[in-house]
Write a protein that holds these residues in place. Structure first.
Motif, PDB file in Angstrom:
ATOM      1  N   LYS A  15      -4.640   8.696 -12.754  1.00 55.73           N
ATOM      2  CA  LYS A  15      -3.214   8.404 -12.719  1.00 55.73           C
ATOM      3  C   LYS A  15      -2.872   7.792 -11.373  1.00 55.73           C
ATOM      4  O   LYS A  15      -3.454   8.162 -10.355  1.00 55.73           O
ATOM      5  N   SER A  16      -1.917   6.889 -11.384  1.00 60.14           N
ATOM      6  CA  SER A  16      -1.480   6.342 -10.106  1.00 60.14           C
ATOM      7  C   SER A  16       0.006   6.048 -10.195  1.00 60.14           C
ATOM      8  O   SER A  16       0.574   5.963 -11.280  1.00 60.14           O
ATOM      9  N   ILE A  17       0.630   5.931  -9.050  1.00 60.24           N
ATOM     10  CA  ILE A  17       2.032   5.527  -9.023  1.00 60.24           C
ATOM     11  C   ILE A  17       2.099   4.235  -8.225  1.00 60.24           C
ATOM     12  O   ILE A  17       1.194   3.935  -7.444  1.00 60.24           O
ATOM     13  N   THR A  18       3.158   3.468  -8.439  1.00 64.93           N
ATOM     14  CA  THR A  18       3.287   2.250  -7.638  1.00 64.93           C
ATOM     15  C   THR A  18       3.691   2.655  -6.230  1.00 64.93           C
ATOM     16  O   THR A  18       4.320   3.702  -6.023  1.00 64.93           O
ATOM     17  N   ASP A  19       3.296   1.834  -5.272  1.00 62.31           N
ATOM     18  CA  ASP A  19       3.587   2.124  -3.884  1.00 62.31           C
ATOM     19  C   ASP A  19       5.094   2.359  -3.706  1.00 62.31           C
ATOM     20  O   ASP A  19       5.908   1.479  -3.994  1.00 62.31           O
ATOM     21  N   PRO A  20       5.507   3.565  -3.293  1.00 62.41           N
ATOM     22  CA  PRO A  20       6.939   3.891  -3.240  1.00 62.41           C
ATOM     23  C   PRO A  20       7.724   3.040  -2.237  1.00 62.41           C
ATOM     24  O   PRO A  20       8.936   2.896  -2.369  1.00 62.41           O
ATOM     25  N   ILE A  21       7.061   2.463  -1.236  1.00 61.81           N
ATOM     26  CA  ILE A  21       7.773   1.645  -0.273  1.00 61.81           C
ATOM     27  C   ILE A  21       7.567   0.166  -0.614  1.00 61.81           C
ATOM     28  O   ILE A  21       8.523  -0.617  -0.705  1.00 61.81           O
TER      29      ILE A  21
END
Lengths: 361, 289
Positions: B117-123
């Motif tokens: 699982k990954s999330i998009t770079d929050p910044i």
């Protein structure tokens, strides 16, 4: 243990609540050093041997027999671990890697030099023993928990080396070997014959464990486990004995590894990595490292539980995680301790027999 | 040179996660003598929780706080229900933690699945400083870690509670005689360590994808970090984390990448054998049984 005798004596007079608590204490007592009558030991051994020998004829099917073979060679490796942890008190979580050393040594000898099962077996066992001793060197310097981490590192390192070993170790895909060289009249391609081969090795491991347990050597190891300083001060060469028991444990692991290799006919690095090692540690604790049949019980539970409960792999892992927690919390000595205590409770407590130290369930 | 600086920043951000888990382990092991193998799983659970919350539309930094609290609660439950009973038998505690780690791992697989699982770079920013590209999120990870390390370090070396904690580590019985509620400190340290693991997991998933098996990989680095630095020594954990992070980052950039993991393992075995008390010195941990 005198503790057991005392609480057994109290049971008759105590009120109901205290009696239940005493019963529980009886069940969870540490009884590894309480000897069982020789007759009981002999009967257990004969019944168990008969059951194991009769197993292929019970018509339980191919799958059952396969799991049984897996269980038995795992148990052989566990006897090594049981010896070093149960008797000498040195835990390792890199034991699968030690089995891997044996398995890979044998496979490489087979691929490179064409040596068969019987000829490569001694080399593989000796190599495992030597590696066991070498990894054991840090135990002379560091405490038990540091050693656990070191064995875990060794295990991870071993997998990396195998994976990067090119064609010599077969990289990530691993190596293949032929079948066990047939003895006159016995072809090991047949599953039941392979089973008997592994069973014979298991009997050897059991016999060796029993003999070590009742011997002077076993008593020395237990003395080191209980109090290293004291053992040293009465003139026991602690360092030598520690390395010695790790090498013996390595011999068992090598034997188990070669049997595993020739049963699976194909090995790859993941078989000997961190997870299998952790599961070995888990099995030996589950069964009870200090009991003669403890490692076998642990192997049987872990290998057969998913079959019996008919769970998918994820649920079965969760199930035995839970089992493990329960066993450690309720029966710190393992299932072996529980069985022995139940037997003792049924037999109405013990008559303590002399000072013999062959007390193993 | 630019590439070197970039490698350095990358190594630092990787080292940050390792340091966070290392501090938790060093405190728990140093004080309670619990070899908690499930600590890596705590981190993984933190990461997965963050992934879930961010996926549900929550801001990453809010999710980070919740992940920390969730894993802290998990640590509290684990200490109260499990490890409390094995304090005088460390080996049993260790085996239980293996069981717990197996359970957590497969529970996560059961609830979600085993894929990464990954999330998009929050910044989603890249700063260019003097010709060096720095991913903003990595810098923020390093900054958050630095703040946590500072709080922990000064909390332990300066505050009254830190003093009691150190007393309990160095001599449990005497500390108890002086009226320090050692058991409560054990619980507190367990919760704090777990909280850091949860935050570490959230930070980790902002850098790389994670799988349910990430925990068992990271745990060994966590132990490496805490043992290299010296058990119970927060400063040591930071040094250990930097050593490992740099060895990793630089070997990945310059050496043979397929041996990356091996370098840190070898460094760790050598330090354990040659200096069992760690580089900066620490307790040897409660005597193993």
């Amino acid at each position: 243990m005198p503790m057991t005798d005392n609480s057994a004596g109290k049971v008759g007079a105590a009120p109901e609540g205290a009696r239940a608590r005493d019963r529980l204490a009886l069940l969870t007592a540490d009884n590894a050093s309480v000897p069982l009558p020789a007759g009981v030991q002999a009967i257990t051994a004969i019944l168990l041997a008969a059951l194991l020998i009769a197993l292929p004829w019970l018509g339980l099917g191919y799958r059952f027999l396969s799991i049984a073979i897996t269980t038995l060679y795992t148990a052989i490796g566990l006897y090594g671990l049981g010896l070093q942890f149960g008797q000498a008190g040195i835990m390792s979580v890199g034991h699968a890697a030690l089995m891997g050393v044996g398995a890979y040594a044998s496979a490489i000898l087979s691929v490179q030099l064409g040596l068969g099962f019987w000829t490569s077996l001694p080399f593989a066992m000796v190599l495992s023993a030597i590696v066991g001793g070498v990894i054991g060197l840090p135990t002379l310097r560091v405490g038990g928990q540091h050693y656990i981490i070191i064995t875990f590192c060794f295990c991870a390192l071993f997998v990396i080396v195998l994976t990067n070993g090119g064609t010599f170790t077969g990289s990530a895909t691993g190596l293949d070997v032929g079948s066990v060289t047939p003895l006159p009249g016995i072809n090991f391609d047949k599953l039941s014959n392979n089973y008997y081969l592994v069973l014979a090795a298991l009997f050897l491991a059991l016999a060796a464990t029993y003999l070590i347990g009742i011997s002077r050597y076993g008593r020395t190891l237990r003395a080191i486990r209980e109090n290293e300083q004291l053992a040293r001060s009465v003139g026991i060469n602690v360092d030598l004995h520690k390395l010695g028991v790790l090498m013996v444990s390595g011999l068992f692991a090598g034997l188990a590894g070669v049997l595993q290799l020739y049963y699976l006919r194909h090995i790859s690095p993941t078989l000997f990595g961190a997870f299998p090692s952790l599961y070995l540690a888990l099995m030996v604790m589950l069964g009870g490292a200090r009991y003669l049949y403890g490692p076998l019980i642990g192997a049987v539970i872990v290998n057969f539980l998913p079959e019996v409960l008919n769970l998918d792999p994820v649920d079965s892992r969760i199930a035995y995680g839970v089992c493990l927690l329960l066993v450690i919390l309720l029966l710190p000595g393992g299932v072996g301790a529980g069985i022995k205590n139940i037997y003792c409770a049924l037999a109405g407590g013990f008559d303590k027999q002399g000072g013999g130290s062959n007390g193993r369930a | 040179m630019d590439i070197f600086v970039q490698q350095l920043v990358n190594s630092l951000s990787v080292a940050s996660v390792t340091i966070l888990i290392g501090i938790g382990i060093t405190l728990i092991f140093g004080l309670a003598g619990i070899v908690n193998f499930a600590h890596g799983e705590f981190l993984m659970v933190g990461g997965m929780a963050t992934w879930f919350m961010v996926g549900a539309g929550m801001n990453f930094f809010v999710a980070l706080v919740f992940a920390g609290l969730l894993v802290g609660a998990l640590g509290f439950a684990a200490e109260r229900c499990l490890f409390r009973f094995t304090l005088n038998r460390p080996m049993n505690g260790f085996i239980m933690s293996i069981g717990l780690s197996v359970i957590l791992q497969h529970a996560v697989i059961r609830v979600f699945n085993e894929f990464q699982k990954s999330i998009t770079d929050p910044i989603g920013l890249v700063w260019t400083i003097g010709g060096v590209d720095i991913v903003a999120m990595r810098a923020i990870v390093v900054a958050i870690t630095a703040v946590i390390v500072a709080i922990t370090y000064f909390g332990i070396s300066r505050s009254r509670y830190g003093m009691a904690l150190r007393a309990s580590v160095s001599d449990r019985d005497t500390a108890e005689l002086m009226g320090i509620p050692v058991r409560r400190y054990v619980t507190g340290v367990f919760i704090y360590g777990s909280l850091l693991a949860g935050i570490g997991g959230a930070l980790m998933i902002s850098l790389f994808p994670i799988t349910p098996f990430t925990g068992s990989v990271i745990i060994i680095r966590g132990f490496a970090v805490s043992l290299i630095g010296g058990l119970g020594n927060v400063g040591g954990a930071v040094v250990g984390g930097l050593v490992l992070g740099l060895v990793d980052g630089l070997s990945a950039g310059y050496g043979y990448p397929e041996w990356t993991d091996a370098y840190s393992l070898v460094v760790m075995i050598l330090i354990l054998v040659l200096r069992p008390q760690g580089l900066l010195g620490g307790t040897l941990g409660p005597k193993a049984s």
